[in-house]
Write an enzyme that holds these catalytic residues in place. Structure first.
Site, PDB file in Angstrom:
ATOM      1  N   GLU A   1     -11.270   6.444   4.489  1.00 19.30           N
ATOM      2  CA  GLU A   1     -10.879   7.245   5.637  1.00 19.30           C
ATOM      3  C   GLU A   1     -11.900   7.810   6.444  1.00 19.30           C
ATOM      4  OE1 GLU A   1      -7.788   8.372   6.133  1.00 19.30           O
ATOM      5  OE2 GLU A   1      -6.784   8.005   4.208  1.00 19.30           O
TER       6      GLU A   1
ATOM      7  N   TYR B   1       0.684  -1.264  -0.168  1.00 15.11           N
ATOM      8  CA  TYR B   1      -0.185  -0.058  -0.156  1.00 15.11           C
ATOM      9  C   TYR B   1       0.749   1.255   0.068  1.00 15.11           C
ATOM     10  CZ  TYR B   1      -3.002   3.834   1.951  1.00 15.11           C
ATOM     11  OH  TYR B   1      -3.402   4.853   1.846  1.00 15.11           O
TER      12      TYR B   1
ATOM     13  N   TRP C   1      -5.470   3.070  10.935  1.00 13.04           N
ATOM     14  CA  TRP C   1      -5.705   2.947   9.395  1.00 13.04           C
ATOM     15  C   TRP C   1      -5.567   1.498   9.200  1.00 13.04           C
ATOM     16  CZ3 TRP C   1      -7.901   4.546   5.466  1.00 13.04           C
ATOM     17  CH2 TRP C   1      -7.329   4.259   4.241  1.00 13.04           C
TER      18      TRP C   1
END
Length: 267
Positions: free
Chosen positions: A118, A96, A126
């Protein structure tokens, strides 16, 4: 004690091993302070410097058990680092970070995906959301904003039983609301990409030249203005910190440190 830093060190004998053990504990403490600080992002190279490990070479040695701290204590918005290795075996990768984070996204469908992820991440780490990315993809029609905007109360109840996402009723409802508003923004500005750039000087992305972790902010004038406007339009779970994280992830603000490997490859 070592366990306080999430370390699982082998028993050490001899002064040399004790010194190595002490260094590992000190590095873990340093990493923990970084992770619990209010910084918005943690860059890969900053992590390498922090733990003193060659992650790509699998060289954790005593530091190999430090990395789980990233998953449990990563501050809000820290989507830049994805690492998990034990005993030299790769459990997770930096895919990522290396292939997505900080690269400019011009496609509205991908921008909607990042917006969904988000906003779902608000108040969580996250990595929690990224691990459920495919679950969100399945739950929200492959991030098709038009289909998500048509979801009903029955869909909300169904998703409250779905293990693939964070089962937060307010966040699920806000995703549907945000989809409707996303479509309205597209209609007004031509695309969400154009809307995002309207908050930037000369309508161009920003490439920062930060050399150290301490320089990276958690918000910016652009995220302040964009989140304020989005709040006025009715968007939920998208304050300035989350907005800044979104702008970083989608490449409108490039916060890779200057010595990060991602600076050395074409964007």
């Amino acid at each position: 004690p070592p366990v306080a830093f999430g370390l699982a060190l082998h028993p050490a004998k001899g002064s040399a091993n004790r010194a190595t053990r002490t260094q590992a504990i000190a590095r873990a403490a340093m990493l923990r302070r970084f992770l619990l600080s209010p910084l918005g992002r943690i860059d890969r190279m900053a992590l390498l410097q922090c733990v003193g490990a060659q992650i790509d070479a699998g060289g954790f040695e005593h530091e190999r058990a430090v990395v789980p701290l990233l998953f449990s204590n990563t501050p809000r918005g820290a989507g830049g680092v994805l690492v998990e290795r034990f005993n030299g075996h790769v459990v997770g990768v930096l895919k990522y970070h290396d292939q997505e984070w900080g690269k400019l996204v011009t496609d509205d469908k991908t921008l909607f995906e990042f917006l969904v992820l988000e906003s779902a991440q608000a108040g969580l780490s996250w990595i929690t959301i990224l691990r459920k990315r495919e679950g969100y993809r399945k739950a929200f029609y492959n991030f098709d904003a038009e289909l998500v905007a048509q979801m009903t109360d029955e869909d909300i109840e169904r998703l409250m039983q779905f293990e693939g996402i964070v089962k937060n009723r307010l966040k699920i409802k806000s995703t549907i609301t945000n989809a409707k508003l996303f479509l309205a923004v597209q209609k007004e500005f031509g695309s969400f990409y154009n809307y995002t750039l309207s908050f930037f000087p000369d309508k161009k992305p920003i490439i920062n030249t930060f050399r150290s972790l301490s320089e990276i902010p958690v918000s910016s004038p652009e995220s302040d203005a964009m989140s304020k406007d989005m709040k006025k339009r009715g968007f939920k779970f998208f304050g300035t910190t989350i907005c800044y994280a979104h702008l970083q992830a989608s490449g409108f603000i490039n916060d890779h440190l200057t010595d990060c490997i991602c600076r050395k490859v074409p964007q």
